[in-house]
Structure formats: structure tokens, C-alpha cells
Scaffold this motif. Structure first.
Motif, PDB file in Angstrom:
ATOM      1  N   TYR A 289       0.714  -1.224  -0.013  1.00 63.28           N
ATOM      2  CA  TYR A 289       0.046  -0.013  -0.023  1.00 63.28           C
ATOM      3  C   TYR A 289       1.071   1.380  -0.144  1.00 63.28           C
ATOM      4  O   TYR A 289       0.388   2.328  -0.466  1.00 63.28           O
ATOM      5  CB  TYR A 289      -1.016  -0.085   1.108  1.00 63.28           C
ATOM      6  N   GLN A 290       1.882   1.113   0.483  1.00 64.88           N
ATOM      7  CA  GLN A 290       2.867   2.417   0.384  1.00 64.88           C
ATOM      8  C   GLN A 290       3.105   2.697  -1.071  1.00 64.88           C
ATOM      9  O   GLN A 290       3.340   3.882  -1.303  1.00 64.88           O
ATOM     10  CB  GLN A 290       4.195   2.153   1.031  1.00 64.88           C
ATOM     11  N   ASP A 291       3.442   1.462  -1.689  1.00 67.74           N
ATOM     12  CA  ASP A 291       3.998   1.641  -3.287  1.00 67.74           C
ATOM     13  C   ASP A 291       2.778   2.372  -3.955  1.00 67.74           C
ATOM     14  O   ASP A 291       2.884   3.235  -4.613  1.00 67.74           O
ATOM     15  CB  ASP A 291       4.126   0.426  -3.960  1.00 67.74           C
ATOM     16  N   LEU A 292       1.297   1.885  -3.580  1.00 67.97           N
ATOM     17  CA  LEU A 292       0.213   2.313  -4.317  1.00 67.97           C
ATOM     18  C   LEU A 292       0.005   3.873  -3.798  1.00 67.97           C
ATOM     19  O   LEU A 292      -0.420   4.719  -4.947  1.00 67.97           O
ATOM     20  CB  LEU A 292      -0.743   1.555  -3.672  1.00 67.97           C
ATOM     21  N   MET A 293       0.255   4.548  -2.787  1.00 63.46           N
ATOM     22  CA  MET A 293       0.160   5.603  -2.385  1.00 63.46           C
ATOM     23  C   MET A 293       1.073   6.561  -3.075  1.00 63.46           C
ATOM     24  O   MET A 293       0.854   7.790  -3.971  1.00 63.46           O
ATOM     25  CB  MET A 293       0.371   6.044  -0.764  1.00 63.46           C
ATOM     26  N   ASP A 294       2.220   6.101  -3.377  1.00 69.80           N
ATOM     27  CA  ASP A 294       3.232   6.856  -4.264  1.00 69.80           C
ATOM     28  C   ASP A 294       2.908   7.046  -5.698  1.00 69.80           C
ATOM     29  O   ASP A 294       2.890   8.055  -6.375  1.00 69.80           O
ATOM     30  CB  ASP A 294       4.692   6.397  -4.073  1.00 69.80           C
ATOM     31  N   PHE A 295       2.530   5.719  -6.229  1.00 71.90           N
ATOM     32  CA  PHE A 295       1.842   5.758  -7.670  1.00 71.90           C
ATOM     33  C   PHE A 295       0.575   6.668  -7.851  1.00 71.90           C
ATOM     34  O   PHE A 295       0.541   7.229  -8.845  1.00 71.90           O
ATOM     35  CB  PHE A 295       1.964   4.424  -8.021  1.00 71.90           C
ATOM     36  N   THR A 296      -0.277   6.645  -6.723  1.00 72.26           N
ATOM     37  CA  THR A 296      -1.630   7.202  -6.912  1.00 72.26           C
ATOM     38  C   THR A 296      -1.357   8.695  -6.953  1.00 72.26           C
ATOM     39  O   THR A 296      -2.050   9.504  -7.744  1.00 72.26           O
ATOM     40  CB  THR A 296      -2.519   6.776  -5.971  1.00 72.26           C
ATOM     41  N   GLU A 297      -0.476   9.321  -6.184  1.00 66.71           N
ATOM     42  CA  GLU A 297      -0.196  10.550  -6.230  1.00 66.71           C
ATOM     43  C   GLU A 297       0.424  10.997  -7.547  1.00 66.71           C
ATOM     44  O   GLU A 297      -0.031  12.034  -8.080  1.00 66.71           O
ATOM     45  CB  GLU A 297       1.004  10.837  -4.945  1.00 66.71           C
ATOM     46  N   HIS A 397      -7.262   0.787   7.904  1.00 62.89           N
ATOM     47  CA  HIS A 397      -8.653   0.533   8.270  1.00 62.89           C
ATOM     48  C   HIS A 397      -9.117  -0.557   8.804  1.00 62.89           C
ATOM     49  O   HIS A 397      -8.258  -1.238   8.613  1.00 62.89           O
ATOM     50  CB  HIS A 397      -9.551   0.822   7.177  1.00 62.89           C
ATOM     51  N   PRO A 398     -10.098  -0.674   9.717  1.00 68.23           N
ATOM     52  CA  PRO A 398     -10.357  -1.999  10.429  1.00 68.23           C
ATOM     53  C   PRO A 398     -10.433  -3.258   9.536  1.00 68.23           C
ATOM     54  O   PRO A 398     -10.969  -3.212   8.604  1.00 68.23           O
ATOM     55  CB  PRO A 398     -11.641  -1.668  11.224  1.00 68.23           C
ATOM     56  N   ARG A 417      -4.438  -0.406   4.245  1.00 68.17           N
ATOM     57  CA  ARG A 417      -5.430  -0.052   3.515  1.00 68.17           C
ATOM     58  C   ARG A 417      -5.364   1.673   3.635  1.00 68.17           C
ATOM     59  O   ARG A 417      -4.907   2.122   4.732  1.00 68.17           O
ATOM     60  CB  ARG A 417      -6.849  -0.404   3.840  1.00 68.17           C
ATOM     61  N   PHE A 418      -5.465   2.204   2.579  1.00 66.52           N
ATOM     62  CA  PHE A 418      -5.746   3.809   2.571  1.00 66.52           C
ATOM     63  C   PHE A 418      -6.740   4.399   1.996  1.00 66.52           C
ATOM     64  O   PHE A 418      -7.424   3.369   0.761  1.00 66.52           O
ATOM     65  CB  PHE A 418      -4.555   4.740   2.135  1.00 66.52           C
ATOM     66  N   GLU A 419      -7.254   5.483   2.174  1.00 64.57           N
ATOM     67  CA  GLU A 419      -8.373   6.270   1.205  1.00 64.57           C
ATOM     68  C   GLU A 419      -7.907   7.316   1.075  1.00 64.57           C
ATOM     69  O   GLU A 419      -7.235   8.149   2.010  1.00 64.57           O
ATOM     70  CB  GLU A 419      -9.866   6.188   1.936  1.00 64.57           C
ATOM     71  N   LEU A 420      -7.778   8.063  -0.101  1.00 63.03           N
ATOM     72  CA  LEU A 420      -7.524   9.441  -0.425  1.00 63.03           C
ATOM     73  C   LEU A 420      -8.737  10.296  -0.573  1.00 63.03           C
ATOM     74  O   LEU A 420      -9.873  10.042  -0.914  1.00 63.03           O
ATOM     75  CB  LEU A 420      -6.886   8.969  -1.756  1.00 63.03           C
TER      76      LEU A 420
END
Length: 512
Positions: A289-297, A397-398, A417-420
Motif C-alpha cells: 500500500y505504500q507503493d500504491l500511495m506513491d503511484f496514485t499521487e 482501516h479496520p 489500507r488507505f483512502e485518498l
């Protein structure tokens, strides 16, 4: 006392339509007599308005007169000014508007007489040469004009356009005719989607297509639309998310896949929700999920740049800066920053009491049975979301509300998990994927229990997906980005209906 003549009585639409139908009937009668075609389809415009303006905007009147080459365009007549033996009209095509000068002795007396009776909204073809009027406006001096399609309905008032918001959504074709900003909004949407596709392919992702009819709805906590497949004699569901099929492809060996997809959820309609919507979901093996946040940004920035040409946006009069690094907070950190909950954020009894004060019913939401992380996310949604104006990733998230996400190694009660969030709204959802088949099976069983307990949005047990995981799925990260909400942001649109060409509406009660 004014010397202006009294205005003509306002004609209602039914009378105007009747008059236009009479004009069409004349055209049909002429066709029956072998004098032309009521709806000709043999005209091929060689030019478009915007290209003509760009090609000739630097030319003087003298330069245009010295090079009188022929041009031809076609479009909807938006304005007309008849002045005896000559008239001006403005045509609108897909690229913009162009003024046309029509003179009787040039196009022929009979054609000119017909032209004077053509209506605003008619589709007209023009051939002629470029010139500048006495006021310097670039125009076409017509040598021929033709009526290609008769408009039977009058356009809205040319000075005011479409005011009725319901009409703008229901009759989008009229909105597009009359409002340049509407056309540009959907041009921006097309650019954004094309840019996203280009960005994904450029980063090694394979674009795929997965089913829209599912035997089992899955991939999200949502209520599906149901239908029946006659040949298979079985109930089917419209896709609520493509997730489980995309992850099957990761199992199969495609390491990076994405789909720009239409999904459907049988839930409420609001300024942020339409039952039919567009998402872009992508999955990458060996990402977390850390890679996903970098890429989504990076993805959001690239889409904004290609769609509207800037990262400095304004939404509802407030600035949004996409150029800065998106902040990352856990749910607990966000509560600490934006509320005065203090230690209460870690106290189940305090959170239950606070949620009741905020109007949450214990019977409805089963507060007494919710875990601490679940109570925290509920409190976050009620008190923090609207504060998250600048781009912010909210993490951890739970597990109980994230049935497809990998649990954290350091805190098994929450997931990776993250939500933007941007402008106080959710724009994306991503997580390290759960690839433990036995854990996934247990999560599905818990969802089935929740569904049996009355939760319409809980997931079904998907035996085939569990079987796929039993073959082994590499560590994977996956994310979904809401295209409609992204376009609301990029075009400063207050409602999701503004960025969907044909949003869902209640059926009209009249056919007129």
C-alpha cells in the motif's frame, strides 16, 4: 414615449414547433416533386471553425482577398441577422463558432429567400471564402448554403441558455449546444481518461476487460443491481467492482493490470453518488500500500496536468494544491489532529457515547458490537472527513470493514489500507491485497454472517476466487480511483451529475 414597436407576443413552444413542422412539410413536398432532398447526406465539410480561425487569424482583409480559396463547414445555426439583401449567421460545429455572410446575389435569389426562413437550431452547410467584415471579424463569405437538417424544436433563449438544472441533465444534448463550459468540461474528462490510460500503459500496466455481469457480486461492500439471464436461467448481478476478476489475472501471471470500468451500485443518489459510475482500478504484483500511495499521487497529478493544464486548482472558491506531497495520516492521527477527542479516541465507551450524541443509533449501527478500530473509523467519518481539503491519504482501516485487504503485521486489527481524500471527499481506495486463501475464506464467512444479520452491503462467499488464491497469488497492491469525483475536482463541478453526460434521473412523466 418610446418610438420602439411593441414586441410580438411570446409564442409557446408548441406553436413554434408546429410552425417548424410546416416548414419541414414544404421540404418533403419539394422532395416528392424532385426538387431536392429534405434531409440530404451528401455534404462533407472540408474545414472546422477552430482550424479556420487559427489558420487565418493573422491575415489582414487584403491578404484574405488576395487568396480567395474556397472553404466549407457545416454546423448548427445559433444566430441569424437578416438585413434585406444580405444576412449574417453564426454556425457552431464541434470545435467552435464561425460567422457567415450570406448575400442573395451570390447564393441565388431562391436559395436566399429560403435561407431567410431557416430557424435557429437548423443544421446548415456553407461554402465560400474567408474574409474580414468592416468591423474586422473573420467570417466566411458564402457562395452556397444548404439546409442539411431541420430543427423542429426551438433552442433556449440565446442570451440566457439553459437555466433549468434538471433540463441540463435530462436533455444534455441541449446543454451541450448552448453552453461552451459544458462542452469544455466533457472535453477535459476525455483528456483525463486518455491521459490516465497513457500513464498506466507507460508504467507497464496491461489494460484488460472483465465481466459486467457477475454470478456473484464482489469486490466492494455495496448493494448490487440484480437481473436474470434467460439462457443460463440464473440470477446475475451488475458489477459493483472489477476487483476479484482483476486479482484472478494477477494469479494467472499478469503482474500489472488495470481497467477503466463502469460499475453499478443500487444505493442512494446524491451530489457525490450516481448508481452508474466510472472507476479506474489497477493491481501490481510485488507492490504494497505504500507503493500504491506513491503511484496514485503521481497518477492524480498527471491526469490534472493533461486535463486542465495545472496543479493549482480551485474548488468551490477554495484552493487545492496538487503540487505538494500528499499528506499521510492514520485514522487515529487524523482524529487527534482535527478533533478534541484526546484519549477518548482510544476508549470504546467514550466513542460510543460520542457517536450517539452525533445522532448514530445503537440499534441501527450496532455500536455495542463494534470493535475499537470500527468505532474510530465511524467517528472519523462524522467529525474529520470534511476537514481534509488538501490531498490526504488516511491509512489503517479496520479488518472487519476491509474484507479483501491484508492485515497489518504490527496491528492485526487494522489493514494496510488507505483512502485518498480531497475537498473532504473520498477519491480513491487502495490496499495491500489479502493473498492468504484461508484467511480470505474466513473473511468471506464473516461477511456472509453479516449479510444474514441484515447487512445488505456485505459480500457473498466467492468460492472461485478463494480457489484462485489457493493456487497462490504473489504479494500485490491494488487501488481504485473514482473518475467522476476526480473530474468534479478538476472542473470545479459541485455535483457528480455535472461530469456524467447522462446521469441517472427519475423517468419523465410526460413525453413532451
Amino acid at each position: 414615449m418610446s418610438d420602439q414597436p411593441a414586441p410580438d407576443p411570446i409564442l409557446d413552444d408548441n406553436q413554434l414547433i408546429a410552425e417548424r413542422r410546416e416548414k419541414l412539410q414544404v421540404l418533403r413536398q419539394r422532395q416528392a416533386q424532385g426538387k431536392g432532398v429534405a434531409f440530404p447526406n451528401d455534404f462533407k465539410p472540408a474545414n472546422h471553425a477552430a482550424a479556420l480561425m487559427q489558420a487565418h487569424e493573422a491575415h489582414s482583409a487584403e491578404a484574405l482577398a488576395a487568396q480567395p480559396h474556397q472553404v466549407s463547414i457545416a454546423g448548427r445555426m445559433m444566430l441569424k441577422r437578416v438585413m434585406g439583401k444580405a444576412s449574417f449567421a453564426t454556425l457552431q460545429d464541434a470545435t467552435g463558432r464561425m460567422q457567415v455572410y450570406v448575400k442573395g446575389e451570390e447564393v441565388g435569389a431562391e436559395v436566399y429567400e429560403d435561407f431567410k426562413h431557416w430557424d435557429l437550431g437548423d443544421i446548415v452547410a456553407v461554402e465560400g471564402r474567408m474574409f474580414r467584415t468592416r468591423t474586422g471579424e473573420l467570417s466566411i463569405h458564402a457562395s452556397a448554403v444548404r439546409l442539411l437538417a431541420k430543427s423542429l424544436r426551438p433552442l433556449p433563449d440565446k442570451f440566457h441558455g439553459v437555466h433549468d438544472q434538471e433540463m441540463k441533465y435530462r436533455q444534455r444534448y441541449v446543454d451541450l449546444m448552448m453552453d461552451e463550459s459544458t462542452r469544455q468540461r466533457f472535453v477535459a474528462r476525455s483528456r483525463a481518461i486518455s491521459g490516465i490510460r497513457e500513464f498506466m500503459v507507460g508504467h507497464g500496466f496491461l489494460e484488460v476487460e472483465t465481466p459486467m455481469l457477475h454470478p456473484i457480486p464482489g469486490g466492494a461492500n455495496a448493494k448490487p443491481f440484480t437481473t436474470h439471464h434467460n439462457a443460463l436461467d440464473q440470477q446475475m448481478f451488475l458489477r459493483i467492482a472489477p476487483e476479484l476478476y482483476l486479482k484472478r489475472l494477477i494469479v494467472g501471471g499478469f503482474e500489472r493490470v488495470f481497467e477503466i470500468n463502469r460499475s453499478y451500485r443500487n444505493e442512494g443518489i446524491s451530489v457525490r453518488h450516481n448508481p452508474e459510475f466510472t472507476m479506474m482500478e489497477f493491481y501490481a504484483a510485488y507492490w504494497n500500500y505504500q507503493d500504491l500511495m506513491d503511484f496514485t499521487e503521481q497518477l492524480i497529478r498527471d491526469a490534472a496536468q493533461k486535463a486542465v493544464g495545472t496543479l493549482q486548482l480551485s474548488y468551490g472558491g477554495k484552493p487545492v494544491d496538487l503540487s505538494q506531497t500528499f499528506e499521510r495520516l492514520t485514522i487515529v492521527q487524523a482524529i487527534a489532529r482535527y478533533t478534541d477527542a484526546g484519549d477518548g479516541a482510544h476508549d470504546e465507551q467514550w466513542l460510543r457515547a460520542a457517536l450517539r450524541k452525533l445522532g448514530k443509533s445503537e440499534d441501527k449501527d450496532q455500536l455495542s458490537r463494534r470493535s475499537l478500530p470500527s468505532l474510530q473509523v465511524m467517528y472519523f467519518e462524522e467529525t474529520v472527513e470534511h476537514h481534509l481539503w488538501q490531498p490526504t491519504f488516511i491509512c489503517e482501516h479496520p479488518v472487519e470493514i476491509s474484507p479483501l485487504a491484508r492485515a497489518s503485521d504490527t496491528n492485526p486489527a487494522v489493514t494496510e489500507r488507505f483512502e485518498l481524500y480531497i475537498t473532504g471527499r473520498e477519491f480513491g481506495n487502495g490496499f495491500s491485497e489479502l493473498n492468504d486463501a484461508e484467511d480470505q475464506a474466513a473473511r468471506f464467512h464473516a461477511q456472509v454472517e453479516a449479510k444474514d444479520g441484515g447487512d445488505d452491503e456485505a459480500m457473498f462467499y466467492d468460492h472461485d476466487f478463494v480457489r484462485a488464491l489457493e493456487y497462490g497469488m504473489p504479494p500485490t497492491g491494488g487501488c481504485g480511483v473514482g473518475i467522476d469525483r476526480l473530474m468534479m475536482l478538476l472542473t470545479d463541478s459541485p455535483s457528480i451529475r455535472d461530469v456524467i453526460l447522462f446521469p441517472a434521473l427519475r423517468r419523465e412523466t410526460t413525453s413532451h
